[in-house]
Design an enzyme around this catalytic site. Sequence first.
Site, PDB file in Angstrom:
ATOM      1  N   ASP A  52       0.817  -1.225   0.000  1.00  0.00           N
ATOM      2  CA  ASP A  52       0.000   0.000   0.000  1.00  0.00           C
ATOM      3  C   ASP A  52       0.844   1.265   0.000  1.00  0.00           C
ATOM      4  OD1 ASP A  52      -2.155  -1.780   0.393  1.00  0.00           O
ATOM      5  OD2 ASP A  52      -1.931  -1.623   2.561  1.00  0.00           O
ATOM      6  N   GLY A  56       0.766   1.627  -7.283  1.00  0.00           N
ATOM      7  CA  GLY A  56      -0.164   1.645  -8.416  1.00  0.00           C
ATOM      8  C   GLY A  56      -0.104   2.980  -9.135  1.00  0.00           C
ATOM      9  N   ASN A  77      -5.260 -10.933  -3.963  1.00  0.00           N
ATOM     10  CA  ASN A  77      -5.465 -10.692  -2.524  1.00  0.00           C
ATOM     11  C   ASN A  77      -5.072  -9.295  -2.073  1.00  0.00           C
ATOM     12  OD1 ASN A  77      -2.847 -11.435  -3.205  1.00  0.00           O
ATOM     13  ND2 ASN A  77      -2.370 -12.162  -1.155  1.00  0.00           N
ATOM     14  N   ALA A  78      -4.450  -8.524  -2.955  1.00  0.00           N
ATOM     15  CA  ALA A  78      -4.123  -7.135  -2.600  1.00  0.00           C
ATOM     16  C   ALA A  78      -4.509  -6.296  -3.800  1.00  0.00           C
ATOM     17  CB  ALA A  78      -2.646  -6.990  -2.292  1.00  0.00           C
ATOM     18  N   HIS A  80      -4.123  -2.271  -6.075  1.00  0.00           N
ATOM     19  CA  HIS A  80      -3.637  -0.904  -6.263  1.00  0.00           C
ATOM     20  C   HIS A  80      -4.822   0.003  -6.477  1.00  0.00           C
ATOM     21  CE1 HIS A  80       0.354  -2.258  -6.963  1.00  0.00           C
ATOM     22  NE2 HIS A  80       0.081  -2.846  -8.092  1.00  0.00           N
ATOM     23  N   THR A 277       3.588 -12.654   2.772  1.00  0.00           N
ATOM     24  CA  THR A 277       2.769 -13.201   1.714  1.00  0.00           C
ATOM     25  C   THR A 277       3.473 -14.466   1.203  1.00  0.00           C
ATOM     26  OG1 THR A 277       1.505 -12.646  -0.254  1.00  0.00           O
ATOM     27  CG2 THR A 277       3.744 -11.781  -0.164  1.00  0.00           C
ATOM     28  N   GLY A 343     -11.072  -3.610   1.922  1.00  0.00           N
ATOM     29  CA  GLY A 343     -11.780  -2.564   2.650  1.00  0.00           C
ATOM     30  C   GLY A 343     -11.393  -2.514   4.123  1.00  0.00           C
ATOM     31  N   ARG A 344     -10.448  -3.391   4.542  1.00  0.00           N
ATOM     32  CA  ARG A 344     -10.041  -3.423   5.949  1.00  0.00           C
ATOM     33  C   ARG A 344      -9.345  -2.111   6.327  1.00  0.00           C
ATOM     34  NH1 ARG A 344      -6.795  -9.072   6.972  1.00  0.00           N
ATOM     35  NH2 ARG A 344      -5.826  -8.559   5.005  1.00  0.00           N
TER      36      ARG A 344
END
Length: 464
Positions: A52, A56, A77-78, A80, A277, A343-344
């Site tokens: 994060d 991106g 699972n992740a 951008h 990961t 959205g966490r």
Amino acid sequence: MRQIYRVDAAFGQTGRMDAAWNQENADFRQKSVSYQEEKHMVTAVVGANWGDEGKGKITDMLADEADIVIRFQGGANAGHTIVNNYGKFALHTLPSGVFHSHITNIIGNGVALDIPKVIGELKSITDRNVPAPKLMISDRAQMVMPYHVLFDQYEEERLGKNSFGSTKSGIAPFYSDKYAKIGFQVSELFDDEVLEEKVQKVCELKNVLFVNLYHQEPLDPKDLLNTLHEYRDMVAPYVGNVSEFLYQAVKEGKNILLEGQLGSLRDPDHGIYPYTTSSSPLAGYGCVGAGVSPRDMTDIVCVTKAYSSCVGAGAFVSKLEGAAGDELRRRGGDAGEFGATTGRARDVGWFDAVATRYGVMVQGATQVVLTNLDVLGYLDEIPVCVAYEVDGKQITEFPATPTLMRCKPVYVKLPGWKCDIRGVKSYDELPENCRKYVEFIENACGVPIKMVSNGPKRHEVLYR
Ligand code: GDP
């Protein structure tokens, strides 16, 4: 060029802050021509931290100059976040070049390919008037199978409070199977005999766990085969031999961008294992997961945020609790620090120079990009974590997990700049305290910061 990083009074608590180093650094920057002027063959854009970092946006921006953009690891699972002329998008598996019609976008062999998700993602962007992108999927990429997702869910449930904070998208079971040599390659979809035999074998194996460990219904090989035939039809238009394609592209001098997911600290070897990961987010792995030679990688652009954020489990030494954390989370990113895919709410904290210096080092960064600098404009003073305290000592080397779990942050406070820097167009126009903050972080990382991002939009970037 590596300076010794130390914490003592003489150096103003962190790094080599002396005049000689500053001069050395200034000379280095003078000599290095700006990014746009340099000739690039293969550039990796990777994260220095927990993910994060804003990769991106940087990839989307650098993609203007690229002919090819490749995802080389990870799965859906992740994600951008990209904000451009078409709107705001969260990409999970598609490479960030999909908004540029001149770019060939590649999903490399290192990716955990969830076919229905990729095809759904493709539709979700074309439904919003983005022209259909050029997309190529490696015939050597392996597929996330429906049972991987189930295993992920059942295993997290079984582990209960000891779970790893998985996003339950099947990524860990996928990579386990890949290395246990019972994964399914895209190429196998096109050979009925191989496929049928393998489906039988794998179902037998998986059903032992499904039935006996998780007390679930067994998998039906016929159903699975039908699903795989559907996958074959969905993916067929995009499948190609990526390594050969890239070999030719490098020979022709094409500009190639590799796009990493997550960041250094989630690397299974160099990160905060086991809270990592399942595939390597390091530029070094980029060569393997994309299918380019390490000899051809010319630039490693390592992205880090002006503060820290971390989603998922694991030690996060400079984590900020309470109202101060809530405020930073609310102000962070383009609409608060919440996961692009899940959205966490992300944990946030002050810039962790110990973790970032290490993250930049293991990536082998040739340059650093500092994002989200605009977010910090509300603060009177900005703490930066310059060392960890553990067992009565201060350390500046990022330790392995058992020690890391016991570390406490050591902060220095830098003066804030107390204004909004969005809209500033050149680095020199930034307030002095803001430039000092950037330079402090640069010294701490030991690699030149060549770009500073002062807003989520593509062109909100200041070159140095
Ligand atoms: P990635 O996975 O590394 O691409 O990062 P994410 O997209 O998950 O998270 C980065 C967040 O920061 C997103 O919400 C971006 O829109 C946002 N962002 C990127 N650069 C900047 C910046 O310079 N300023 C602000 N305010 N937000 C930014």
